[in-house]
Design a protein around this motif. Structure first.
Motif, mmCIF file in Angstrom:
data_model
loop_
_atom_site.group_PDB
_atom_site.id
_atom_site.type_symbol
_atom_site.label_atom_id
_atom_site.label_comp_id
_atom_site.label_asym_id
_atom_site.label_seq_id
_atom_site.Cartn_x
_atom_site.Cartn_y
_atom_site.Cartn_z
ATOM 1 N N MET A 1 58.327 -6.847 18.335
ATOM 2 C CA MET A 1 57.058 -6.931 17.611
ATOM 3 C C MET A 1 56.480 -5.535 17.401
ATOM 4 N N SER A 2 55.784 -5.372 16.296
ATOM 5 C CA SER A 2 55.047 -4.121 16.089
ATOM 6 C C SER A 2 53.651 -4.286 16.695
ATOM 7 N N LEU A 3 52.929 -3.195 16.783
ATOM 8 C CA LEU A 3 51.555 -3.251 17.283
ATOM 9 C C LEU A 3 50.686 -4.093 16.340
ATOM 10 N N PHE A 4 50.982 -4.036 15.060
ATOM 11 C CA PHE A 4 50.265 -4.880 14.092
ATOM 12 C C PHE A 4 50.445 -6.353 14.426
ATOM 13 N N HIS A 5 51.684 -6.764 14.731
ATOM 14 C CA HIS A 5 51.958 -8.161 15.061
ATOM 15 C C HIS A 5 51.218 -8.583 16.329
ATOM 16 N N ALA A 6 51.185 -7.716 17.322
ATOM 17 C CA ALA A 6 50.474 -8.035 18.562
ATOM 18 C C ALA A 6 48.975 -8.175 18.304
ATOM 19 N N THR A 7 48.422 -7.290 17.504
ATOM 20 C CA THR A 7 46.995 -7.358 17.175
ATOM 21 C C THR A 7 46.682 -8.626 16.385
ATOM 22 N N ALA A 8 47.537 -8.952 15.445
ATOM 23 C CA ALA A 8 47.342 -10.191 14.678
ATOM 24 C C ALA A 8 47.444 -11.408 15.586
ATOM 25 N N THR A 9 48.337 -11.366 16.548
ATOM 26 C CA THR A 9 48.484 -12.468 17.501
ATOM 27 C C THR A 9 47.216 -12.623 18.330
#
Length: 145
Positions: free
Chosen positions: A41-49
């Motif tokens: 996962m990218s940091l963007f994906h983690a933030t969106a999660t």
């Protein structure tokens, strides 16, 4: 217009959230697929999660349960205390179990205290919290009637 008193948030409410949050967090903390997913996962994906976790929690507390009104609950900085507790329990349950079971050391090839290890653990916690918040919110809603 009917005046509604702020709902009192009690320690029992947090206890109910903790039981539900830990109940659904456990299976995902010890699943290798979650850690592989987190590594990719990218940091963007983690933030969106994390945003999805917050949306699920808010919807479960205040949209699915029509007896609660966030506008009349006690707040801290404009955010209902019950919602703050729910988020802390959801992320906290996953993190505590991950560390208790030594999941980062088990599933990560890098040192768990390195920047990469901490980042992957952060992302794995965000994934596990999707499930933990469902358990925490459900337990809170069912038992706080």
């Amino acid at each position: 217009m009917k005046f509604r008193r702020p709902q009192r948030f009690r320690p029992a409410d947090s206890a109910q959230q903790i039981v539900g949050g830990f109940l659904l967090a456990g299976p995902f903390v010890v699943t290798e697929e979650v850690w592989v997913l987190a590594e990719n996962m990218s940091l963007f994906h983690a933030t969106a999660t994390i945003c999805v976790v917050a949306a699920i929690g808010y919807a479960a507390l205040y949209k699915a349960d029509t007896t609660r009104d966030p506008d009349v609950e006690r707040e801290v900085a404009g955010i209902p205390i019950r919602f703050i507790s729910l988020l802390c329990v959801s992320f906290g349950a996953v993190l505590i179990l991950a560390l208790l079971f030594d999941a980062p050391d088990t599933f990560l090839e890098t040192d768990q205290l390195s920047a990469d290890g901490l980042l992957v653990t952060f992302k794995a916690v965000s994934v596990g919290s999707v499930f933990s918040i469902v358990g925490a919110a459900t337990a809170d809603s069912i038992f706080s009637k």
